[in-house]
Enzyme design. Structure first.
Site, PDB file in Angstrom:
ATOM      1  N   ASP A   1       5.918  10.261  -8.618  1.00 32.83           N
ATOM      2  CA  ASP A   1       6.651   8.995  -8.687  1.00 32.83           C
ATOM      3  C   ASP A   1       7.975   9.205  -9.421  1.00 32.83           C
ATOM      4  OD1 ASP A   1       7.148   6.021  -9.142  1.00 32.83           O
ATOM      5  OD2 ASP A   1       5.162   5.923  -8.259  1.00 32.83           O
TER       6      ASP A   1
ATOM      7  N   HIS B   1       8.909   2.123 -12.449  1.00 30.47           N
ATOM      8  CA  HIS B   1       7.994   2.194 -11.312  1.00 30.47           C
ATOM      9  C   HIS B   1       6.847   3.178 -11.554  1.00 30.47           C
ATOM     10  CE1 HIS B   1       6.716   3.078  -7.133  1.00 30.47           C
ATOM     11  NE2 HIS B   1       7.169   1.875  -6.848  1.00 30.47           N
TER      12      HIS B   1
ATOM     13  N   SER C   1       3.168  -0.190  -3.377  1.00 30.36           N
ATOM     14  CA  SER C   1       3.254   0.753  -4.498  1.00 30.36           C
ATOM     15  C   SER C   1       2.210   0.442  -5.559  1.00 30.36           C
ATOM     16  CB  SER C   1       4.642   0.684  -5.142  1.00 30.36           C
ATOM     17  OG  SER C   1       5.596   1.372  -4.391  1.00 30.36           O
TER      18      SER C   1
END
EC number: 3.4.21.-
Length: 741
Positions: free
Chosen positions: A144, A204, A528
């Site tokens: 990621d 994220h 996600s």
């Protein structure tokens, strides 16, 4: 993928960040571009040194003795290959070399919980089974944007040293320290070693890692919203971080390096909340290639399905050896009320933490505040450089889209009310905003037209209960797969809307230049967020069954999923939206039967897709061949937990599915077949045999499903469920047949 400009969407806290990037990166070397040169499996001879070989190949092709600036990556641990800057003519010469399996451009990829685990039934307490010692030996690899290691979600208090099987390292770079929770970190985004850091500057990667395996942290919230205990699916598990994404996107060559390292490091499950902007064939898909090598050594790869729904055939994670995850809403939602000047209250969706203190502000419609240089249609959408600052300053601006919210704030607007394109999720913005449904938005416009001085205020968000959950999110990408028509994708659905989890204070929750807030926990939406939920469940299942293969774990999760629904009609409302259903962590640890697949099965499957031996080796990385006999393999006969087939919608058909199940339930058990068809179904479904009598553990038995009909049309897929039941276990497999005009 064609050269040119693509858009990369980062779903951070519901914010769509648009970044311009080039699919095969051009740089300062003229017409050179970064290509991935794939050489297949690593040679077994001890004297072979991959790096020297890669440099030698480059020297031969380029005619240059110094090629350090040409070599971008060297894959030397789990498979063989490298990434390099090449001209088109050099690429062609390389592709023509006998030992080179394939050469393809390094594409840009895109990044795509206090109540979610409780919603799925995986609650903390004596009712939830856990084997902490085994869980502590489980390692989840998160590919990621990095991680914020100082988060309480990643504290190593109470953790012992890393598992003995761990072979990785902490190469997190400057300002980064691993611990006994975050045991490994690597950065593939830095242009130089001096700038390397696995630290997360977008939030994220921190969010996804904590969903999968974050510690239990009490009183976690986003400015009071969603308050509770945030935790991952396997809080005692370890995390290894592979940073491949920065503010320019996620490079395919970096993705291949991450797989190469993660497999060699000894991770048990790989979670990737990243998708390609288009849908390439498997031999040009870095995730499909990397995941194939992971599968071959017993590592399951879990991947987000994509955020391009509800359009059909938008799912990007299509390989059967990749666990593809759709997103669902949970039983909790956030709303922000809009109170009009006449006292009427409209219910909007928003994660709004700003308080207007009940003050009514003047309302202005974007199209009524347009500059003379901008069309009314663009101003109605509040597009950048369309609004007149004098007309919006100190007012709440109505916008028909989200395009100009930052512009409105920049010009001095105190808030905004927006027509909501996705009514099933709430957004975080950097000033007071509420997103209204079409009907409520029309009511607001009608109110404005009925009074000379329309006013309103936007209230802080509240939590509400969503009784319709679980329901597939509108944005979640749908099937059928454009690559493989007879494999149902996505595979499974998990919570992906308004998920509260750890966040990086190195970034604002909206990434807006006006947002000065810094938070430890934030609310994001997207596939996600769904992906690490399933990665956590997969790791949870593996703690009970350490010897199970990736396909066995995937099958257990799919066949025990909750049946569910999707809004709409046609393809978008069927199994092509949610796959097998909604993940159920508790039942997944005891599925009764599993559908098992080996590397050889996947090779036969690819041969059945008319892959040549050369193309097959691009994915497998070995000397596998497609013989005439193997090439007759029907893709729909892959031993998958679901059954899908594309047929002619206007002609009669009679098709079969061959499957084999493995007994992992009770030593002696008898399973009876039951077919559940939906009302009005035109399908005739026969199962042979209808009874499976198991006499021992790990015993395998085969059966055939025959599906026939006169015709089904092209507008609506037709589906049913096959359930094998022994009175204790109900092993459910969706059957879906469809035609497309």
């Amino acid at each position: 993928m064609a050269k040119g400009t693509t858009f990369i969407f980062l779903f951070s806290s519901l914010l769509v960040l648009s970044l311009s990037s080039v699919s095969a990166d051009k740089d300062d070397h003229g017409d050179q571009q970064v290509y991935i040169v794939y050489l297949g499996s690593l040679p077994s001879r001890e004297e072979y040194t991959p790096m020297s070989d890669h440099m030698s190949i480059l020297q031969e092709i380029t005619g240059e003795s110094l090629i350090e600036n040409r070599l971008v990556r060297s894959y030397k641990k789990s498979f063989n290959g490298f990434a390099a800057r090449l001209t088109e003519s050099e690429r062609k010469r390389l592709a023509g070399m006998e030992r080179v399996v394939s050469v393809f451009p390094s594409r840009k990829l895109k990044l795509q919980t206090t109540s979610s685990w409780n919603f799925m039934g995986l609650k903390e307490g004596i009712k939830t089974k856990r084997t902490r010692s085994i869980e502590s030996d489980t390692i989840i690899g998160v590919i990621d944007s990095g991680i914020y290691p100082e988060s309480d979600s990643f504290s190593d208090q109470g953790f012992g040293p890393p598992p003995k099987k761990w072979k990785g390292t902490c190469a997190g770079g400057k300002n980064f320290t691993c611990n006994n929770k975050v045991i490994g970190a690597r950065d593939y985004t830095a242009k130089s070693k001096a700038n390397q850091t696995a630290r997360d500057y977008s939030g994220h990667g921190t969010h996804t890692a904590s969903i999968a395996a974050g510690n239990a942290v009490a009183n976690s919230n986003f400015y009071g919203l969603g308050n509770g205990t945030a935790r991952g699916g396997v809080p005692a598990a370890r995390i290894a971080v592979y940073k491949v994404c920065d503010n320019e996107g996620c490079d395919g060559e970096a993705m291949m390096s991450a797989f190469d390292d993660a497999i060699a490091d000894g991770v048990d499950v790989i979670s990737i909340s990243i998708v390609l902007d288009n849908i390439p064939p498997f031999e040009e898909d870095p995730i499909a290639i990397g995941a194939f090598h992971a599968m071959a050594v017993g590592v399951l790869t879990v991947n987000a399905a994509g955020n391009n729904g509800p359009k059909i055939s938008t799912v990007t994670s299509t390989a059967p050896w990749v666990f593809s995850v759709a997103a669902s809403v949970t039983n909790r939602a956030f709303m922000a009320k809009v109170v009009l000047g006449d006292g009427k209250i409209l219910i909007g969706r928003s994660v709004n933490t700003y308080d207007m203190n009940g003050t009514n502000y003047p309302l202005v419609y974007g199209k009524s505040a347009a500059l003379s240089t901008c069309s009314v249609d663009k101003a109605r959408l509040c597009e950048p450089k369309c609004l007149d600052g004098k007309l919006v300053k100190g007012k709440i601006v109505l916008c028909d889209s989200t395009k100009g919210l930052i512009e409105a704030q920049k010009l001095g607007a105190v808030g905004s009310i927006v027509k909501n394109p996705e009514p099933d999720r709430a957004f975080i913005r950097s000033f007071p905003v509420s997103f209204l449904s079409n009907d409520d938005y029309k009511s607001l416009v009608s109110y404005m037209n009925s009074t000379k001085n329309p006013k309103a205020t936007v209230l802080k968000s509240e939590e509400i209960s969503n009784q319709r959950a679980p329901l597939v999110a509108s944005f979640s990408s749908r099937g059928p797969s454009s690559i493989v028509s007879d494999i149902l994708k996505p595979d499974i659905t998990a919570p992906g809307v308004e998920i509260l989890a750890a966040y990086s204070p190195d970034s604002s929750p909206t990434e807006s230049e006006f947002d000065t807030r810094r938070v430890k926990y934030s609310v994001l939406s997207g596939t996600s967020m769904a992906c690490p939920h399933v990665a956590g469940v997969a790791a949870y299942v593996k703690t009970f069954h350490p010897q199970w293969s990736p396909s066995m774990i995937q099958s257990a999760i799919m066949t025990t999923a909750w049946p569910m629904n999707a809004s709409g009609s046609g393809f978008v409302s069927t199994e092509f939206a949610y796959g097998s259903g909604h993940v159920d962590p508790i039942d997944a640890i005891n599925p009764g039967l599993v559908y098992e697949l080996t590397k050889a099965d996947h090779i036969n499957f690819l041969c059945g897709l008319n892959y040549t031996s050369d193309h097959l080796r691009i994915i497998s990385g070995d000397n596998s061949t497609c013989t005439k006999e193997i090439s007759k393999t029907l893709p729909r006969n892959l031993n998958y937990p679901t059954m899908s087939a594309k047929v002619s919608g206007t002609k009669p058909f009679n098709i079969t599915f061959q499957r084999t199940v493995t007994n992992v339930g009770m030593q002696k058990s008898t399973y009876n077949a039951k077919v559940v068809k939906f009302p009005g179904s035109k399908l005739s479904i026969k199962v042979s045999p209808r009874v499976l009598s198991m006499k021992s553990m790990n015993e395998k038995q085969s059966f055939m499903v025959t599906v026939s009909s006169d015709s089904i049309g092209t507008k609506q897929p037709v589906s049913a469920n096959l359930i094998w039941s022994d009175g204790t276990h109900n092993v459910r497999s969706p059957i879906i047949v469809y035609a497309m005009s």
